[in-house]
Design a protein around this motif. Structure first.
Motif: not given
Ligand SMILES: Nc1ncnc2c1ncn2[C@@H]1O[C@H](COP(=O)(O)OP(=O)(O)OP(=O)(O)O)[C@@H](O)[C@H]1O
Ligand SMILES: [Mg+2]
Lengths: 262, 264, 268
Positions: A80, A83-84, A107-108, A110-111, A113-115, A118
């Motif tokens: 993950x 992939x960011x 959305x790009x 997403x990885x 920023x912190x869960x 988000x």
């Protein structure tokens, strides 16, 4: 730097769809992958960001700090993280329906920023402004508030491209990014991708040899899961026939050359 | 097709099923103790009884308002909490978001719930938690989970797999995929199903009330039990207003959302 | 920047506002009902105690003749109610559908009657029928008929009204009467979905029959209610298992036949 070595993939029915794919892409290179339909181009691209696990082989991504990781081996969590930094433009754009164009671009990140943020706060105004800038680059900012369900194919594709740009990736993978665009928009996109390749490796799949000849720094041709050409982007007619088959040639006897190199 | 197909012979193959059906009807009627003569007598009695019920006892009307409100509140809270829980179950039951083991366990639980009528769940809960609002709300919420969990789970499974993949490709984790990819796509269905379930819950809350979950159903049942039929009729009228009101409200909200373009 | 664009911060305020209001309403209703939704997660003792009393299920109770009779009664009531209910709904549907009933007056009358049946709560039905024909499966069955007609009358009307008009026009054009059109143009179109809905109705009715049994409609629901009332929880658990199996079996069979009749995609 991206180093792909010896990717193989055998389908459950015994068909070998990837057969020893190896290539290296350095910073400053814009590699165009050519090949007939069903050659295994999309499968290769999916291996490059870990969506598909090859049966053997490795995909090693080395960042500027010299830190390298093998996408085929690492655990999900680390995958993950890697992939960011990989921007992907899919062949079928894959946008989230019923979300706005702007959200689809954001959305790009997403990885990155912190869960917690988000889920509860979402994206910041600054990120929204950046996303609008990315949309401006692909000439889609006038539609940023609309939902994606009503967009045309070319518009969706440009949103997907804006998403990849907004991600500020360390590697850009593009599967047929211009296949649904009119000629002038295709040029806009290619002109956009080209300078990106000065800072990061870019790999794109194309069906337009005249485009790769003009904008790519290198061309790889894949056929039946094997690399059959790797080198100068300007291909001769004989090489094109070798890639796409005799039909290309036959066509040219009746018509003016369709795929002539400028 | 031949000429023979139009002769009376083509009806011969219907003889056996018809005879079987008639026999089955006779048999089941015997088991139930049903009969048309009984029905005739009963209908007369029923009609004279309905006549006795009139006029409604309007003095009991103010007493009915509180239980009616309670029934609506029970249905409302059960719908809200049940729907939220149903979303969790639906996600756990969708093959494209969870692994097969969790999915099958969740589907099994949902199927188990669906095979039990709400009222039986209520009876079990009453045995555990006693009579009252609590058991009623939990029973209705569980019913909600069973129905919406399955329907939403199926809807989620129909979401394009590639879209989920594209979110994973930018490094999003499971929660982010659900929140940004799945939820926006099921919201219209979710709202429409929740409204539908609210209508069902209003009706069910009346039945469950009669068994002891509180609310207007209890008033109705006791009125009949104490032979206060005028009072009972008042309760019936209040219930009718509630049911029709819930239906109209749900229609109204649905249309309003549709106008906004959210339901497509 | 264009005016369509809503900044995330504004959106966030919006979201928080809505969420706050909804949360406030839900909490207020919870307080009004004195309902603590977390109790069921926090306090397992009642369930534990209940399970302790229910286990092991006393399956021997299932072999009692009264239980066999109760099952037969529930099944029979559901079957008869489905048969008569669907039949009545079918006939009434022809009287309400615009393409089979020319008289507007009758359409409105029957349509209004169907709507009335639909909103009458099942509880009211069963209470009235118990007074009319006495306690037992018969009253349960009658209440079920009313519910079935209310539920499926409207549906059948829609099905009839949604049939292809071209077929009817073709038959009218050769000088056929209204009844002939119904027989040769409309019936063939609706029979499959009618049968499929009857199966679905049986599926629904078996559940309702069990529920109504508790109020004096007899059958397995009443047996379970009695077992619960006299605190024979082990018997009750055995009956619950029986009910689950019964409902699952009927649902699966009904699903199977409906898929056979309608094809997979039309299954609701
Ligand atoms: N999930 C899959 N299951 C079975 N076969 C697959 C799968 N994915 C791809 N293939 C097969 O692998 C081969 C290569 O597919 P791939 O998508 O890489 O083609 P491509 O080169 O991208 O073609 P195009 O130019 O049409 O996009 C095709 O023959 C395809 O049928
Ligand atoms: Mg492809």
């Amino acid at each position: 730097m991206l180093e792909v070595s010896n990717l193989t993939k055998v389908l459950p029915n015994g068909r070998k769809v990837l057969d020893g794919i190896s290539f290296k892409v350095k910073k400053g290179e814009f590699v165009g992958i050519l090949g007939p339909s069903g050659a295994g181009k999309s499968l290769t691209m999916r291996c490059l960001n870990g969506l598909l696990k090859p049966d053997s082989g490795s995909v090693v991504l080395t960042d500027d700090q010299g830190f390298s990781s093998d996408i085929c081996q690492i655990k999900k969590r680390e995958l993950r993280k890697v992939r960011q930094k990989i921007g992907v433009i899919f062949q079928g754009y894959h946008l989230v329906k019923r979300a706005s164009v702007l959200e689809n671009v954001m959305i790009g990140r997403l990885g990155q920023i912190s869960t917690f943020r988000s889920l509860f706060y979402g994206f910041t105004d600054k990120e929204a402004e950046e996303a609008v800038k990315a949309l401006e680059q692909v000439k889609m900012d006038h539609l940023s508030g609309t939902t994606t369900s009503g967009l045309s194919g070319g518009e969706m594709q440009r949103v997907a491209i804006a998403r990849a740009i907004f991600q500020s990736p360390a590697l850009l993978l593009a599967d047929e990014p211009i296949s649904n665009l009119d000629p002038s928009n295709a040029k806009v996109i290619m002109k956009l991708i080209r300078p990106l390749s000065e800072n990061i490796p870019v790999v794109g799949v194309f069906h337009q040899p005249e485009m790769t000849a003009k904008y790519c720094t290198r061309v790889i041709a894949i056929k039946d899961g094997k690399i059959i050409y790797d080198g100068d982007p300007k291909l001769t007619n004989d090489q094109l026939v070798e890639i796409y088959g005799e039909e290309l040639h036959q066509l040219e006897q009746h018509e003016q050359p369709v795929l002539a190199i400028q | 097709m031949t000429i023979n197909d139009f002769s009376p012979k083509r009806y011969y193959k219907l003889v056996l099923p018809t005879v079987g059906l008639l026999a089955l009807i006779k048999l089941t009627a015997w088991v139930c103790g049903a009969g048309f003569d009984k029905l005739g007598k009963g209908l007369l009695q029923g009609i004279s009884f309905v006549k006795i019920m009139f006029p409604p006892d309007w003095s009991a009307f103010p007493e009915m308002l509180e239980p009616a409100l309670q029934s609506i509140a029970i249905a409302f809270i059960a719908t809200v909490l049940g729907t939220l829980l149903a979303v969790v179950f639906a996600i756990a039951a969708a093959s494209n978001l969870t692994n097969p083991i969790i999915r099958n366990i969740t589907r099994f639980l949902i199927g188990l719930e669906r095979s039990l009528p709400e009222i039986i769940i209520l009876l079990i809960l009453i045995a555990g938690y006693g009579l009252g609002v609590f058991s009623g709300i939990v029973a209705l919420s569980l019913g909600c989970v069973g129905m919406l969990g399955k329907l939403l789970g199926d809807i989620i499974e129909e979401i394009d797999h590639t879209m989920i993949e594209s979110l994973e490709a930018v490094g999003a984790n499971k929660l982010q995929v659900i929140w940004f990819g799945v939820i926006p796509q099921i919201v219209p269905n979710l709202v429409s199903l929740a409204l539908f379930r609210f209508e069902i819950n209003i009706r069910l809350s009346i039945i469950l009330g009669a068994v002891g979950a509180g609310g207007i159903g209890y008033e109705l049942d006791t009125s009949f039990g104490l032979l206060q039929f005028h009072r009972g009729l008042t309760a019936v009228l209040v219930i009718l207003v509630m049911v029709v009101g819930a239906e109209q409200l749900s229609h109204f909200i649905r249309n309003k959302i549709k106008l906004k373009g959210a339901l497509k | 920047m264009n005016e369509q664009l809503i900044l995330p911060s504004a959106k966030y305020k919006h979201k928080v506002g809505y969420l706050g209001i909804s949360l406030f309403v839900v909490v207020a209703v919870c307080i009004y009902l004195k309902y603590n939704p977390f109790l069921i997660f926090a306090d397992f003792t009642p369930i534990q105690r209940l399970l302790g009393e229910m286990l092991p299920p006393n399956f021997s109770v299932l072999w009692q003749p009264t239980i066999g009779k109760a099952i037969a009664q529930t099944g029979s009531a559901a079957f008869l109610a489905t048969f008569y209910g669907c039949l009545i709904a079918f006939v009434l549907a022809f009287l309400t559908a615009a393409n089979t009933m020319p008289l507007r007056f009758i359409r409105l009358l029957v349509g209004g009657f169907l709507s009335l049946l639909r909103i009458v709560p099942p509880l009211v039905c069963i209470l009235i029928f118990i007074i009319a024909v006495g306690l037992g499966a018969f009253s349960g069955m009658l209440a079920l008929i009313v519910i079935t007609v209310g539920m499926f009358g409207r549906l059948f009307t829609d099905i009839i009204e949604n049939t292809e008009h071209s077929a009817a026009d073709a038959i009218y054009s050769v000088g056929a009467s209204r009844l002939q059109v119904i027989r040769y143009a409309i019936l063939p179109q609706i029979i499959p979905s009618f049968i499929a809905n009857c199966l679905y109705a049986f599926d629904v009715n078996i559940r309702v029959a069990i529920s109504l049994g508790i109020f004096g409609g007899g059958g397995i629901g009443y047996a379970l209610y009695m077992a619960m009332q006299v605190l024979h929880y082990q018997d009750a658990f055995a009956l619950i298992c029986l009910i689950i199996i019964m409902i699952l079996l009927i649902e699966k069979t009904s699903d199977y036949f409906r898929t056979m009749i309608l094809g997979k995609e039309k299954l609701r």
